[in-house]
Motif scaffolding. Structure first.
Motif: not given
Length: 279
Positions: A249-262
């Motif tokens: 449940c910890s939130t990464s930067y990618v999740e917070r910014q709703r960036m593309k999965p890599n």
């Protein structure tokens, strides 16, 4: 800066250039085991493989520097509570790539490493280079961007490597530029617009964690034959070994910014030596 690397060759020889970046060792989402298996163990005994490190292989986001990006729940637990996490990251990264260190022909500086240099006055990239190559380190480092020129010299059975039948590739290397991480083709457009400013055969970037490569065909004129000729220019985005999305449940930067999965991984650029040139 321009770095030149010389290779002897015979017709039919192959060279494999492995470009990697953005492991972000120290972040709990760094796929360290995957990096070790898929890159280090895979190529360490491959005599044709040569490596280009495009930076940010250590995360360097720690509490001690007052970095506003610091999130305790995004740090690898083995680095939490240490008085010297940066030292440990540098040592651990050097140990990780030690089996391939002699074939890493170029090391590029990067934004996470430069942030530590700005805040503390010490350069993680220089320290990594010194740990790996000592006095040879200056001949392996390129800075944030520059040119790498592999120069292939014909290896004669009778006379050895000679300064003849020379073939070269010009690489423009850069850790990366802001490309936008949300649109389908944003990073390709930005990289393509930057690459046209540099006269090179291969333009390589990192930073945005996307894994991709594509060619552009450029037309010109052969003044001697008076005909149209083509030249291929390659763009490479070297990918990452940092997962974008957390397994808890910890939130990464990618999740917070709703960036593309890599996709996790690296890029290979293969060269075969022929009588007509490079393939």
């Amino acid at each position: 800066k321009v770095l030149e690397r010389r290779f002897g060759y015979k017709y039919g020889d192959r060279f494999r250039f492995v470009l990697f970046s953005d492991l972000h060792l120290g972040n709990k989402l760094a796929a360290v085991k995957h990096f070790k298996t898929n890159l280090v163990e895979r190529y360490k005994d491959d005599k044709d493989a040569w490596f280009i490190d495009l930076g940010d292989c250590c995360d360097m986001i720690v509490a001690q520097t007052g970095d506003r990006r610091f999130q305790p729940d995004m740090i690898d637990p083995s680095y939490l509570g240490l008085p010297n996490p940066i030292d440990r990251m540098i040592d651990d990264y050097c140990e990780l790539v030690w089996p391939i260190k002699d074939r890493i022909i170029c090391l590029v500086d990067s934004n996470h490493h430069l942030e530590i240099e700005k805040r503390t006055g010490t350069s993680p990239t220089r320290r990594i280079a010194w740990n790996l190559w000592e006095k040879e380190s200056e001949n392996r480092m390129l800075g944030y961007a520059g040119f790498l020129v592999p120069r292939f010299n014909y290896d004669s059975k009778d006379q050895g490597v000679r300064n003849s039948r020379v073939k070269t590739l010009v690489w423009s290397l850069c850790h990366g530029i802001g490309t936008g991480g949300k649109t389908e083709g944003g990073f390709k457009t930005t990289i393509g617009n930057d690459a046209i400013n540099y006269d090179c055969d291969v333009a390589c970037y990192a930073h945005n964690h996307q894994l991709d490569g594509w060619d552009r065909i450029v037309l010109g004129v052969d003044h001697y034959a008076n005909k149209v000729v083509s030249r291929k220019k390659t763009r490479i985005n070297s990918g990452s070994y940092l997962k974008g999305f957390s397994d808890d449940c910890s939130t990464s930067y990618v999740e917070r910014q709703r960036m593309k999965p890599n996709a996790l991984g690296h890029m290979e650029f293969n060269v075969r030596m022929t009588r007509n040139g490079l393939e």
